[in-house]
Design a protein around this motif. Structure first.
Motif, PDB file in Angstrom:
ATOM      1  N   GLY A 275      10.674  -3.011  11.668  1.00  0.00           N
ATOM      2  CA  GLY A 275      10.355  -4.378  11.269  1.00  0.00           C
ATOM      3  C   GLY A 275      10.616  -4.681   9.813  1.00  0.00           C
ATOM      4  O   GLY A 275      10.522  -5.840   9.384  1.00  0.00           O
ATOM      5  N   LEU A 276      10.933  -3.665   9.020  1.00  0.00           N
ATOM      6  CA  LEU A 276      11.174  -3.878   7.584  1.00  0.00           C
ATOM      7  C   LEU A 276      12.647  -4.169   7.343  1.00  0.00           C
ATOM      8  O   LEU A 276      13.523  -3.409   7.751  1.00  0.00           O
ATOM      9  N   GLN A 277      12.905  -5.277   6.674  1.00  0.00           N
ATOM     10  CA  GLN A 277      14.271  -5.619   6.304  1.00  0.00           C
ATOM     11  C   GLN A 277      14.558  -5.112   4.893  1.00  0.00           C
ATOM     12  O   GLN A 277      13.848  -5.445   3.945  1.00  0.00           O
TER      13      GLN A 277
ATOM     14  N   THR B 266      15.414  -5.036  -3.960  1.00  0.00           N
ATOM     15  CA  THR B 266      14.087  -5.650  -4.128  1.00  0.00           C
ATOM     16  C   THR B 266      13.146  -5.276  -2.983  1.00  0.00           C
ATOM     17  O   THR B 266      12.132  -5.931  -2.783  1.00  0.00           O
ATOM     18  N   THR B 267      13.481  -4.216  -2.254  1.00  0.00           N
ATOM     19  CA  THR B 267      12.590  -3.731  -1.193  1.00  0.00           C
ATOM     20  C   THR B 267      11.791  -2.564  -1.753  1.00  0.00           C
ATOM     21  O   THR B 267      12.306  -1.447  -1.899  1.00  0.00           O
ATOM     22  N   ARG B 268      10.549  -2.847  -2.087  1.00  0.00           N
ATOM     23  CA  ARG B 268       9.701  -1.834  -2.738  1.00  0.00           C
ATOM     24  C   ARG B 268       8.624  -1.362  -1.759  1.00  0.00           C
ATOM     25  O   ARG B 268       7.951  -2.183  -1.118  1.00  0.00           O
ATOM     26  N   ILE B 269       8.482  -0.053  -1.644  1.00  0.00           N
ATOM     27  CA  ILE B 269       7.462   0.501  -0.756  1.00  0.00           C
ATOM     28  C   ILE B 269       6.576   1.476  -1.526  1.00  0.00           C
ATOM     29  O   ILE B 269       6.974   2.010  -2.570  1.00  0.00           O
ATOM     30  N   GLU B 270       5.398   1.663  -0.987  1.00  0.00           N
ATOM     31  CA  GLU B 270       4.470   2.660  -1.528  1.00  0.00           C
ATOM     32  C   GLU B 270       4.307   3.757  -0.479  1.00  0.00           C
ATOM     33  O   GLU B 270       4.035   3.477   0.685  1.00  0.00           O
ATOM     34  N   ILE B 271       4.478   5.006  -0.892  1.00  0.00           N
ATOM     35  CA  ILE B 271       4.331   6.145   0.022  1.00  0.00           C
ATOM     36  C   ILE B 271       3.142   6.980  -0.422  1.00  0.00           C
ATOM     37  O   ILE B 271       3.047   7.391  -1.578  1.00  0.00           O
ATOM     38  N   SER B 272       2.245   7.223   0.522  1.00  0.00           N
ATOM     39  CA  SER B 272       1.066   8.049   0.268  1.00  0.00           C
ATOM     40  C   SER B 272       1.136   9.282   1.163  1.00  0.00           C
ATOM     41  O   SER B 272       1.282   9.167   2.386  1.00  0.00           O
ATOM     42  N   ALA B 273       1.061  10.472   0.559  1.00  0.00           N
ATOM     43  CA  ALA B 273       1.085  11.732   1.315  1.00  0.00           C
ATOM     44  C   ALA B 273      -0.284  12.396   1.214  1.00  0.00           C
ATOM     45  O   ALA B 273      -0.785  12.643   0.124  1.00  0.00           O
ATOM     46  N   SER B 274      -0.873  12.677   2.371  1.00  0.00           N
ATOM     47  CA  SER B 274      -2.162  13.364   2.429  1.00  0.00           C
ATOM     48  C   SER B 274      -2.143  14.323   3.612  1.00  0.00           C
ATOM     49  O   SER B 274      -1.131  14.455   4.303  1.00  0.00           O
ATOM     50  N   PHE B 275      -3.278  15.003   3.870  1.00  0.00           N
ATOM     51  CA  PHE B 275      -3.328  15.981   4.950  1.00  0.00           C
ATOM     52  C   PHE B 275      -4.594  15.815   5.781  1.00  0.00           C
ATOM     53  O   PHE B 275      -5.680  15.570   5.240  1.00  0.00           O
TER      54      PHE B 275
ATOM     55  N   TYR C 165       3.645   1.563   2.862  1.00  0.00           N
ATOM     56  CA  TYR C 165       3.198   0.158   2.792  1.00  0.00           C
ATOM     57  C   TYR C 165       4.256  -0.663   2.065  1.00  0.00           C
ATOM     58  O   TYR C 165       4.776  -0.246   1.020  1.00  0.00           O
ATOM     59  N   ASP C 166       4.571  -1.811   2.634  1.00  0.00           N
ATOM     60  CA  ASP C 166       5.528  -2.728   1.998  1.00  0.00           C
ATOM     61  C   ASP C 166       4.836  -3.426   0.830  1.00  0.00           C
ATOM     62  O   ASP C 166       3.896  -4.202   1.013  1.00  0.00           O
ATOM     63  N   LYS C 167       5.302  -3.183  -0.368  1.00  0.00           N
ATOM     64  CA  LYS C 167       4.665  -3.718  -1.576  1.00  0.00           C
ATOM     65  C   LYS C 167       5.220  -5.076  -2.003  1.00  0.00           C
ATOM     66  O   LYS C 167       4.665  -5.727  -2.889  1.00  0.00           O
ATOM     67  N   GLY C 168       6.327  -5.504  -1.375  1.00  0.00           N
ATOM     68  CA  GLY C 168       6.956  -6.719  -1.888  1.00  0.00           C
ATOM     69  C   GLY C 168       7.605  -6.436  -3.232  1.00  0.00           C
ATOM     70  O   GLY C 168       7.766  -5.288  -3.644  1.00  0.00           O
TER      71      GLY C 168
ATOM     72  N   SER D 144       5.110  -8.128   3.013  1.00  0.00           N
ATOM     73  CA  SER D 144       5.058  -8.562   4.412  1.00  0.00           C
ATOM     74  C   SER D 144       3.756  -8.143   5.078  1.00  0.00           C
ATOM     75  O   SER D 144       3.434  -8.594   6.176  1.00  0.00           O
ATOM     76  N   GLY D 145       3.015  -7.263   4.408  1.00  0.00           N
ATOM     77  CA  GLY D 145       1.777  -6.741   4.993  1.00  0.00           C
ATOM     78  C   GLY D 145       2.014  -5.617   5.980  1.00  0.00           C
ATOM     79  O   GLY D 145       1.051  -5.069   6.550  1.00  0.00           O
TER      80      GLY D 145
END
Length: 421
Positions: free
Chosen positions: A372-374, A380-389, A400-403, A411-412
């Motif tokens: 769903g992400l274009q 200008t497509t900025r994302i946040e990546i969180s790595a955990s366990f 998460y799409d940061k806009g 986009s939420g």
């Protein structure tokens, strides 16, 4: 005159006993500190008692003797109570673990002071079977109140103390893997150390297998020596079959006495075998001493059984070059907080993730589709990546799409994927 801080101490804190070792600057080895007279002089019962009708605290063997006479009430299982955050009722008053441990360790430090008058503590390592956040928090508070701040205090599990002990011996004793059999009132397990000399610093990892369902301390107390020896020898042989294990250590109260001696003699074929009861205290003492030696700290990276032994990367572009960008700080404990980073997508909505095992060097590639992400071509497509366990072997990747600032709202959309290591 100012106190000279020259002591490097290792405390093995158990539910039943405390052991203390001090580093001997002449022999360059830890030595057990005699804590009481009689049998087992190096074991100090981890008990604290309150005398009836008085505000006087008693410790160790004295507390147990007075308890038998009905003259005091005793707090026991202090490690377990600290882990659970459980208070102890003594004469209708509730005492938190930190309060009792401060008194108990003050007594232990007093015993050390009597042995080494005029010498202060340079570094102190406390080791225990497991160290959850509750135990760590309480121990930091306790020793801070006793004048030993975090810069002089090390907290580590038995796993790490075992690693420190094993790798502080002659190099021929750890030319290959090293094994440890441990049995006490609560558990029987085997831990094997693996060393990967292809990295700098050298990662030292550990695997554990539990066998309490096959053999335990209650069986030892029953005294069926023939059955005990048969079970243990068959178990050990199956574990060590086709394994390059240079040295075997055996420890814990379950191995006191001679019931396992004949089995251990058979295990000596092609390897060295040692039995003793102060391995963890000595390992803790080595850790205290070696924390002052920069070269030693740089040589090895001691990993706990809770620490992740795989490296997690995302493939991307950095400074115009293709590269593997770390998503997780290597060697962190799995329960530590997530690592959060931001990225700009320039291609498609498929993330390429890489997992690299530190010891087998095996690589595994995983794809994560951000449905769903274009992906915009103007970067200008900025994302946040969180790595955990979720646990030591299950990574969780959240995206998460940061806009893009005020220009392009988020986009939420969000995505999650689990990766088995």
């Amino acid at each position: 005159m100012a106190e000279k801080r020259s002591l490097f101490l290792g405390f093995d804190f158990g539910n039943e006993d405390i052991q203390i070792c001090c580093y001997n600057q002449k022999t360059l080895e830890p030595e057990s500190v005699t804590l009481r007279k009689g049998d087992r002089p190096y074991f100090y019962p981890s008990r604290i008692g309150l005398k009836a009708g008085a505000k006087e605290w008693v410790f160790g063997e004295e507390a147990l003797e007075l308890q038998e006479k009905g003259l005091c009430q005793v707090a026991d299982n202090l490690l377990k109570r600290t882990e659970d955050g459980t208070e102890t009722m003594l004469y209708d008053t509730a005492y938190p673990p930190a309060y009792l441990l401060e008194k108990l360790f003050r007594k232990c430090l007093t015993l050390v002071t009597l042995k080494f008058p005029g010498e202060g503590i340079a570094k102190l390592t406390v080791t225990a079977s497991e160290l959850n956040e509750s135990i760590r928090t309480v121990l930091k508070e306790v020793f801070s109140n006793l004048g030993i701040k975090e810069d002089r205090l090390i907290l580590q599990s038995h796993s790490v103390s075992y690693e420190y002990y094993a790798l502080s011996q002659k190099k021929e004793l750890w030319s290959n893997d090293v094994g440890l059999f441990h049995m006490d009132e609560e558990e029987f397990h085997y831990r094997q150390i693996s060393i990967n000399r292809k990295y700098t610093p050298i990662p030292v990892g550990i695997t554990q297998r539990d066998f309490g369902d096959i053999l335990d301390y209650e069986e030892v107390l029953k005294g069926d020596k023939e059955r005990l020896e048969y079970c243990f020898l068959n178990l050990a042989k199956s574990l060590l079959h086709k394994q390059l294990v240079t040295t075997i250590y055996v420890t814990g109260c379950g191995f006191e006495g001679d019931w396992a001696d004949n089995a251990l003699k058979e295990l000596c074929v092609g390897r060295r075998v040692f039995k003793g009861q102060n391995l963890y205290a000595k390992g803790a003492c080595y850790a205290a001493r070696e924390s002052e030696e920069e070269e030693k700290k740089k040589e090895f990276l001691f990993l706990d059984s809770d620490q992740v032994t795989s490296l997690l990367f995302i493939e991307g572009i950095k400074n115009g070059k293709s590269t593997e960008i770390p998503l997780w700080d290597g060697y962190k404990a799995w329960y530590e907080g997530p690592l959060v980073q931001e990225f700009i997508l320039t291609g498609d909505n498929c993330l390429k993730l890489l997992v690299k095992d530190l010891f087998t060097l095996k690589k595994e590639y995983h794809e994560m589709i951000l449905e769903g992400l274009q992906v915009r071509g103007d970067k200008t497509t900025r994302i946040e990546i969180s790595a955990s366990f979720k646990d030591r072997k299950t990574a969780v990747i959240n995206v998460y799409d940061k806009g893009f600032g005020q220009m392009i709202p988020s986009s939420g959309l969000s995505w999650e994927q689990e990766i088995k290591l």
